[in-house]
Design a protein around this motif. Structure first.
Motif, PDB file in Angstrom:
ATOM      1  N   ARG A 265      87.767 -20.746  32.261  1.00 52.50           N
ATOM      2  CA  ARG A 265      87.450 -21.159  30.890  1.00 52.50           C
ATOM      3  C   ARG A 265      88.614 -21.990  30.373  1.00 52.50           C
ATOM      4  N   ASP A 266      88.304 -23.060  29.655  1.00 48.40           N
ATOM      5  CA  ASP A 266      89.359 -23.850  29.026  1.00 48.40           C
ATOM      6  C   ASP A 266      88.836 -24.429  27.717  1.00 48.40           C
ATOM      7  N   VAL A 267      89.733 -25.048  26.990  1.00 51.68           N
ATOM      8  CA  VAL A 267      89.401 -25.697  25.724  1.00 51.68           C
ATOM      9  C   VAL A 267      89.550 -27.203  25.931  1.00 51.68           C
ATOM     10  N   GLY A 268      88.427 -27.929  25.939  1.00 61.58           N
ATOM     11  CA  GLY A 268      88.508 -29.380  25.966  1.00 61.58           C
ATOM     12  C   GLY A 268      87.813 -30.100  27.099  1.00 61.58           C
ATOM     13  N   SER A 269      87.443 -29.414  28.174  1.00 63.30           N
ATOM     14  CA  SER A 269      86.880 -30.137  29.318  1.00 63.30           C
ATOM     15  C   SER A 269      85.418 -30.526  29.106  1.00 63.30           C
ATOM     16  N   LEU A 270      84.706 -29.809  28.224  1.00 65.19           N
ATOM     17  CA  LEU A 270      83.306 -30.080  27.926  1.00 65.19           C
ATOM     18  C   LEU A 270      83.070 -29.881  26.432  1.00 65.19           C
ATOM     19  N   PRO A 271      82.103 -30.592  25.850  1.00 63.50           N
ATOM     20  CA  PRO A 271      81.772 -30.316  24.438  1.00 63.50           C
ATOM     21  C   PRO A 271      81.098 -28.949  24.331  1.00 63.50           C
ATOM     22  N   ARG A 272      81.475 -28.185  23.309  1.00 62.47           N
ATOM     23  CA  ARG A 272      80.943 -26.823  23.194  1.00 62.47           C
ATOM     24  C   ARG A 272      80.725 -26.462  21.723  1.00 62.47           C
ATOM     25  N   PRO A 273      79.655 -25.718  21.444  1.00 62.77           N
ATOM     26  CA  PRO A 273      79.465 -25.169  20.096  1.00 62.77           C
ATOM     27  C   PRO A 273      80.310 -23.909  19.919  1.00 62.77           C
ATOM     28  N   ALA A 274      80.557 -23.556  18.676  1.00 67.06           N
ATOM     29  CA  ALA A 274      81.420 -22.410  18.385  1.00 67.06           C
ATOM     30  C   ALA A 274      80.836 -21.094  18.866  1.00 67.06           C
ATOM     31  N   ASP A 275      79.503 -21.015  18.968  1.00 69.02           N
ATOM     32  CA  ASP A 275      78.871 -19.738  19.310  1.00 69.02           C
ATOM     33  C   ASP A 275      78.427 -19.664  20.770  1.00 69.02           C
ATOM     34  N   GLU A 276      78.891 -20.576  21.612  1.00 68.40           N
ATOM     35  CA  GLU A 276      78.515 -20.511  23.031  1.00 68.40           C
ATOM     36  C   GLU A 276      79.007 -19.193  23.635  1.00 68.40           C
ATOM     37  N   PRO A 277      78.140 -18.430  24.273  1.00 68.86           N
ATOM     38  CA  PRO A 277      78.510 -17.076  24.716  1.00 68.86           C
ATOM     39  C   PRO A 277      79.677 -17.027  25.696  1.00 68.86           C
ATOM     40  N   GLU A 278      79.759 -17.959  26.624  1.00 71.26           N
ATOM     41  CA  GLU A 278      80.801 -17.906  27.654  1.00 71.26           C
ATOM     42  C   GLU A 278      81.965 -18.831  27.349  1.00 71.26           C
ATOM     43  N   PHE A 279      82.251 -19.042  26.076  1.00 76.18           N
ATOM     44  CA  PHE A 279      83.350 -19.932  25.690  1.00 76.18           C
ATOM     45  C   PHE A 279      84.493 -19.134  25.081  1.00 76.18           C
ATOM     46  N   ILE A 280      84.385 -18.729  23.844  1.00 77.05           N
ATOM     47  CA  ILE A 280      85.479 -18.058  23.146  1.00 77.05           C
ATOM     48  C   ILE A 280      85.290 -16.552  23.228  1.00 77.05           C
ATOM     49  N   GLU A 281      86.289 -15.867  23.755  1.00 76.88           N
ATOM     50  CA  GLU A 281      86.301 -14.402  23.703  1.00 76.88           C
ATOM     51  C   GLU A 281      86.895 -13.985  22.355  1.00 76.88           C
ATOM     52  N   VAL A 282      86.116 -13.278  21.562  1.00 76.67           N
ATOM     53  CA  VAL A 282      86.609 -12.773  20.277  1.00 76.67           C
ATOM     54  C   VAL A 282      86.736 -11.261  20.389  1.00 76.67           C
TER      55      VAL A 282
END
Length: 249
Positions: free
Chosen positions: A171-188
């Protein structure tokens, strides 16, 4: 909600091997915002990705708080998700516009503190630890093959620190456009920061060199100066090899 003061300090260093420091950090105790970013992409691209992330998150965290209708304040989770997504999409857009920055991205850990409640937004293999009462706990998960194996108990901490694939992340920040609620993007995740405890955000340049026991040992020497504690942690990582950029908040 219990109110208590936060003593905050940070330190960063290029380390003993790298020529550039691709780590960045941001702290705003008044907002309760604390951030560590580790750039990916090499030299100028990695540094640029980290700088974009800090700027986007700094703007969005405060903006999301200020722009809510009266009586409907933005939740900490919403602010975390919005700010990390803003960083992601700004990095992606700039890389698309500048071929020399192609492939740039970053990993990061962002913490918002309200009283004793901490909301964490996390992508990659930077980390957040809680330290207090003779204990240390890693709150975040490492989004990497080696980190998953360590978190599952398949390999030990020191084995993970020395693993040849320890720097791979999925997982990284910046390699693909992503919405804030994408399940496999941001771990909160959420945790409590009791009065008298410490919270450490760090890049993997620290956690790849110092075991959690060693981190706790250094942090417990705190004598009223968090910046000195951060510097002591960075110095210890350099003494242990300094193979990467090192940042501690």
């Amino acid at each position: 909600m219990t109110e208590h003061s936060l003593d905050c300090g940070a330190a960063t260093d290029t380390g003993l091997v790298r020529e550039h420091n691709e780590d960045r950090y941001w702290t705003d105790p008044a907002l309760g915002a604390f951030l560590v970013v580790d750039g990916v992409g090499g030299q100028a691209a990695g540094e640029r990705a980290a700088e974009i992330a800090v700027a986007a998150i700094r703007e969005t965290v405060g903006h999301a708080l200020a722009c809510q209708p009266a009586g409907t304040p933005a939740t900490p989770e919403a602010r975390v998700r919005a700010s990390v997504a803003a960083a992601n999409n700004r990095i992606y857009a700039e890389a698309r516009e500048n071929p020399e920055l192609a492939g740039m991205a970053c990993v990061l850990t962002l913490a918002l503190v309200e009283g004793e409640r901490v909301t964490v937004g996390h992508v990659g293999d930077s980390r957040l630890y809680l330290i207090g009462s003779g204990t240390i706990r890693k709150v975040t998960s490492d989004h990497s093959p080696v980190g998953e194996a360590e978190d599952a108990g398949e390999i030990g901490e020191e084995e993970a620190m020395a693993h040849p694939r320890r720097n791979e992340v999925f997982r990284d920040v910046g390699s693909l456009p992503r919405p804030a609620d994408e399940p496999e993007f941001i771990e909160v995740c959420h945790c409590e920061l009791p009065n008298g405890a410490a919270m450490l955000l760090c890049s993997d340049g620290l956690s790849d060199h110092l075991t959690s026991h060693r981190i706790r040992e250094i942090a417990e020497r705190y004598a009223g100066d968090a910046a000195q504690t951060a510097r002591n942690l960075v110095d210890a990582a350099n003494q242990a090899g300094g193979r990467d950029n090192i940042t501690a908040v």
